[in-house]
Design an enzyme around this catalytic site. Structure first.
Site, short mmCIF file in Angstrom:
data_model
loop_
_atom_site.label_atom_id
_atom_site.label_comp_id
_atom_site.label_asym_id
_atom_site.label_seq_id
_atom_site.Cartn_x
_atom_site.Cartn_y
_atom_site.Cartn_z
N ASN A 20 -1.28 1.52 6.22
CA ASN A 20 -0.62 0.53 6.04
C ASN A 20 -0.70 -1.17 7.26
O ASN A 20 -0.36 -0.27 8.13
CB ASN A 20 0.94 1.14 5.50
CG ASN A 20 1.40 0.50 4.09
OD1 ASN A 20 0.60 -0.90 3.67
ND2 ASN A 20 1.74 1.34 3.52
N GLY A 21 -0.65 -1.75 6.59
CA GLY A 21 -0.20 -2.68 7.90
C GLY A 21 -1.84 -3.11 7.87
O GLY A 21 -2.38 -3.65 7.52
N ARG B 261 3.95 -0.01 -5.33
CA ARG B 261 2.97 -0.66 -3.65
C ARG B 261 1.77 -2.00 -3.08
O ARG B 261 1.74 -2.65 -3.05
CB ARG B 261 3.05 0.23 -2.69
CG ARG B 261 4.74 1.32 -2.65
CD ARG B 261 4.62 1.98 -1.39
NE ARG B 261 4.51 1.74 -0.26
CZ ARG B 261 5.80 1.31 0.87
NH1 ARG B 261 6.89 1.96 0.33
NH2 ARG B 261 5.54 0.80 2.09
N TRP C 165 -3.19 -2.93 -1.35
CA TRP C 165 -2.92 -4.06 -1.85
C TRP C 165 -3.74 -4.78 -0.65
O TRP C 165 -3.62 -4.09 0.60
CB TRP C 165 -2.21 -4.58 -1.61
CG TRP C 165 -1.01 -5.96 -1.77
CD1 TRP C 165 -0.22 -5.80 -2.66
CD2 TRP C 165 -0.65 -6.99 -0.63
NE1 TRP C 165 -0.76 -7.76 -2.90
CE2 TRP C 165 -0.31 -8.11 -1.76
CE3 TRP C 165 -0.54 -6.93 0.36
CZ2 TRP C 165 -0.44 -9.49 -0.98
CZ3 TRP C 165 -0.51 -8.85 0.71
CH2 TRP C 165 -0.44 -9.34 -0.20
N HIS D 196 16.36 -36.99 -8.90
CA HIS D 196 15.65 -37.26 -7.69
C HIS D 196 14.78 -36.78 -7.63
O HIS D 196 13.91 -36.90 -6.00
CB HIS D 196 17.02 -36.93 -6.31
CG HIS D 196 18.14 -37.09 -6.60
ND1 HIS D 196 18.82 -38.72 -5.88
CD2 HIS D 196 19.66 -36.59 -6.57
CE1 HIS D 196 19.90 -38.84 -5.89
NE2 HIS D 196 20.49 -37.09 -6.21
N CYS E 122 1.35 -1.07 -0.10
CA CYS E 122 0.61 -0.22 0.00
C CYS E 122 0.58 1.24 -0.06
O CYS E 122 2.13 1.42 0.68
CB CYS E 122 -1.25 0.17 0.92
SG CYS E 122 -1.49 -1.45 1.80
N GLU F 78 6.63 -14.55 -11.74
CA GLU F 78 6.09 -13.45 -11.25
C GLU F 78 5.30 -12.28 -12.51
O GLU F 78 4.20 -12.36 -11.87
CB GLU F 78 6.88 -12.68 -10.62
CG GLU F 78 8.02 -12.71 -9.26
CD GLU F 78 8.79 -12.00 -8.81
OE1 GLU F 78 9.77 -11.69 -9.01
OE2 GLU F 78 8.58 -11.42 -7.50
N LYS G 224 11.66 -14.88 -11.60
CA LYS G 224 11.56 -13.83 -12.36
C LYS G 224 10.07 -14.56 -13.31
O LYS G 224 9.72 -13.14 -13.69
CB LYS G 224 12.17 -13.54 -13.56
CG LYS G 224 13.42 -12.53 -12.93
CD LYS G 224 13.20 -10.70 -12.08
CE LYS G 224 12.48 -11.44 -10.74
NZ LYS G 224 12.71 -10.86 -10.02
N GLU H 122 16.43 -17.52 -8.91
CA GLU H 122 16.18 -16.36 -10.27
C GLU H 122 15.11 -16.22 -11.21
O GLU H 122 14.35 -16.04 -11.10
CB GLU H 122 17.14 -15.11 -9.45
CG GLU H 122 17.16 -13.94 -9.92
CD GLU H 122 15.87 -12.78 -9.19
OE1 GLU H 122 15.38 -12.95 -8.00
OE2 GLU H 122 15.49 -12.36 -9.76
N LYS I 213 5.53 -3.65 -4.90
CA LYS I 213 6.88 -4.01 -3.82
C LYS I 213 7.77 -3.96 -3.19
O LYS I 213 8.78 -4.14 -2.82
CB LYS I 213 7.60 -2.82 -4.69
CG LYS I 213 8.86 -2.40 -4.60
CD LYS I 213 9.11 -3.32 -6.74
CE LYS I 213 10.93 -3.00 -6.53
NZ LYS I 213 11.03 -3.85 -7.51
C1 AGP Z 1 11.46 -10.02 -6.87
O1 AGP Z 1 10.74 -9.62 -7.92
C2 AGP Z 1 10.06 -9.74 -6.33
N1 AGP Z 1 9.23 -8.62 -5.89
C3 AGP Z 1 10.52 -10.06 -4.52
O2 AGP Z 1 10.76 -11.43 -4.56
C4 AGP Z 1 11.11 -9.17 -3.45
O3 AGP Z 1 12.63 -9.63 -4.36
C5 AGP Z 1 11.50 -9.49 -1.67
O4 AGP Z 1 9.81 -8.77 -1.70
C6 AGP Z 1 12.05 -8.65 -0.45
O5 AGP Z 1 12.34 -7.85 -1.01
P1 AGP Z 1 12.99 -6.79 -0.55
O6 AGP Z 1 14.13 -6.47 -1.23
O7 AGP Z 1 12.40 -5.13 -0.71
O8 AGP Z 1 13.20 -6.31 1.11
#
Ligand code: AGP
Length: 615
Positions: free
Chosen positions: A100-101, A27, A74, A511, A2, A495, A492, A488, A610
């Site tokens: 927020n929270g 966010r 969010w 395995h 948020c 996501e 990507k 990673e 984010k």
């Molecule tokens: C990355 O593409 C993600 N959106 C997510 O995994 C992110 O890396 C994670 O939420 C950690 O965020 P930060 O690095 O701001 O702590």
């Protein structure tokens, strides 16, 4: 999670708030809303979906006034529909809140308030906050908004960032921070003040900011502000000057922020190395880590804590620190760490890696480390964020603002930061000879050029993406230092394209995951020329024998691999230690072009945000 923006001053509040929300949309983007005080009323405009809808709405239904608040959501409690969008008004319309929270005890508070005759209009936890404020304004606070807010928040469990506006005292905004549900920055200007959950929201207007700590409240007016603890004591907060250039947070000629941020990586890695390597003196300098040679020599262990992409970056850093500084490194998820009563003391450094510096799970792990007496460090991108402020020492990523929800340049710069950290520790602990330091700093110096050359594969990746975009399952395999790169790459893809993808250590394929392989399964292998190259070739053979479509990342000049894989993407030859930087950049491009081909919303993928400021 948020985004919050508030404004009080000489300008029209609405455009300032809408601009700020635009910069915070990463966010959360389930719904959006604003409240502006005008005439003698609080006017609210809100809707489900993105800010663009709200911008259209206020064209035909404008509001004009010098004080207001806004929010981009969010969703946690209640569906992403208009009635659950913030801001939330109190029953009598006298108070309005953005939040927020999570109010952990909201059900119980809602029941109590309902029994007292309060009528709720949303399904959110947030609405109890504004109803409590209205209740305490008449009952104990004598109409004072700050006092009513102070009384109300004492009843909330959980972590919160809250901004309140009221028609009873329409010259002020009240902002409260409790715990780590996201930051609150107060921006100062001439005859105007700003409130925001994240710096980029207000950088167009001011670079001078104050950050609220937990359990602090700010009373913000046009011509000044005061900060108090929730216990009522005055706080003298230090102003920070924030260096970001808002222009660099614009998309420019690129179609998406993610694309721009992928292509910025040669530049951002240069900025990360810049000033940290003294090539003439043959040493690494990291003054912001606040570490003495004696402390470095006494260290027994490093524990890296992080989430998501930052966690995978930590897995690569483990190779650097163990190899160069001969220190044992454990890497743990921020969200798991505090739940296993970790063993810590002052011979352990806990290293938090976080782009946003606000991820609640990572901050909680840092708190746990602090309570148990460990040294606490952070690698952070967002300047002035909580993770930077609460650490004993930090290393900035220097990646510049990262707006795309999928992290790209923060990953590669945080990997480079850990390479620098490992060299610095090795230097202070005497585990590296001057020749070894020289060879590693030269590897780093060559990296931006290698990144630039890697980005030249864009066209080849674009074509590959068009051939594989329709598959629904992908397997990513890597070994050694390239195993985290496979993780990673898979993250990507899932996501931003919503394709199921698994990252696996290549040697583990036989395995279990091998059972999944058939002609419908692309297998992305990182088979660069390093000490496990031959093993990777065997794994490719095993996948091919089960009819997989094999995509190989290979080192320029490797012709053998063309006889084994269906598609080969060549990367420049590099030191094994920086190979994961190059392979991840190739996998970022693959994910990007697959997502674009599938028509996905690359910068704002569904369900993500984010900064993850809820547990
Ligand atoms: C990355 O593409 C993600 N959106 C997510 O995994 C992110 O890396 C994670 O939420 C950690 O965020 P930060 O690095 O701001 O702590």
């Amino acid at each position: 999670m948020c985004g919050i923006v508030g404004y009080v001053g000489v300008r029209d509040a609405l455009p300032v708030i809408l601009d700020g929300l635009q910069r915070l949309e990463y966010r959360g983007y389930d719904s959006v809303g604003v409240a502006v005080f005008a005439g003698d009323t609080i006017h609210v405009r809100r809707n489900a979906g993105k800010l663009a809808n709200l911008r259209e709405r206020v064209k035909t239904d404008p509001i004009s006034g010098g004080i207001g608040i806004g929010h981009t959501r969010w969703a946690t409690h209640g569906a992403p529909v208009e009635r659950n969008a913030h801001p939330h008004l109190s029953m009598n319309g006298e108070f309005v809140v953005v939040h927020n929270g999570i109010v952990e005890n909201y059900l119980e508070l809602r029941e109590e308030l309902t029994a007292e005759g309060v009528v709720f209009r949303s399904d959110t936890d947030t609405e109890v906050i504004v109803q409590l404020i209205e209740k305490f304004a008449s009952d104990g606070a004598h109409g004072d908004v700050a006092e009513a807010t102070r009384l109300a928040v004492q009843h909330l469990r959980g972590a919160h960032a809250i901004v309140v506006m009221s028609k009873r005292q329409p010259d002020r905004l009240i902002a409260v921070r409790i715990g780590n549900a996201g930051g609150i920055a107060i921006g100062t200007g001439e005859h105007e003040h700003f409130v925001a959950s994240d710096i980029p929201a207000i950088l167009d207007y001011t670079h001078s900011m104050i950050f609220l700590e937990s359990r602090q409240m700010a009373i913000v007016r046009q011509d000044g502000f005061e900060i108090q603890t929730l216990g009522g004591q005055q706080v003298h907060a230090q102003a920070h000057t924030i260096p970001y250039d808002p222009v660099s947070a614009a998309k420019g000629e690129y179609k998406h922020f993610m694309q721009k941020e992928i292509f910025e990586q040669a530049r951002s890695i240069t900025d990360t190395i810049g000033g940290r390597v003294d090539f003439e003196g043959n040493q690494v300098v990291l003054p912001s880590l606040n570490l003495t040679a004696e402390q470095a020599q006494q260290l027994q262990r490093i524990v890296t804590v992080a989430c998501g992409t930052s966690y995978f970056s930590g897995l690569i850093g483990k190779f650097y620190i163990e190899q160069l500084a001969r220190l044992n490194v454990e890497v743990d998820y921020g969200s798991e760490y505090r739940y296993r009563d970790p063993i810590l003391d002052d011979t352990t450094a806990v290293l938090a890696i976080t782009q946003s510096g606000e991820t609640v799970d990572t901050l909680a792990a840092m708190e746990e480390a602090r309570e148990k007496g460990a040294i606490v460090w952070s690698i952070v991108n967002a300047v002035g964020s909580q993770a930077m402020r609460v650490a004993d020492g930090h290393i900035a990523m220097n990646a510049g603002p990262e707006i795309g929800v999928a992290s790209t340049k923060a990953f590669t710069t945080s990997v480079v930061d850990q390479y620098l950290l490992a060299l610095y520790l090795g230097q202070l602990r005497g585990t590296l000879s001057p020749d070894a330091i020289k060879s590693h700093t030269q590897t780093l110096a060559r990296l931006p050029d290698l990144v630039g050359r890697t980005l030249e594969i864009e066209r080849a990746i674009h074509e590959l993406a068009h051939q594989v975009y329709a598959y629904t399952n992908f397997l990513y395999l890597g070994r050694g230092i390239n195993y985290p790169a496979a993780l990673e790459g898979a993250l990507k893809l899932k996501e931003i394209s919503y394709i199921h993808a698994e990252g696996y250590p290549a040697g583990e394929m036989k395995h279990g995951p091998i059972a999944l392989i058939d002609e419908h399964m692309p297998v992305v292998t990182i088979a660069l020329k390093d000490n496990v190259y031959d093993k990777m070739l065997s794994q490719i053979e095993q996948a091919k024998a089960r009819d997989a479509i094999v995509i190989a990342l290979a080192t320029e000049g490797d012709t053998v691999i063309q006889t084994k894989a269906d598609h080969v993407i060549y990367l420049p030859e590099a030191s094994a230690l920086v190979n994961p930087v190059l392979s991840v950049i190739a996998l970022q491009l693959l994910a990007y072009y697959v997502a674009v081909r599938r028509g996905a919303d690359v910068d704002q993928p569904r369900n993500l945000a984010k900064s993850v400021t809820v547990e």
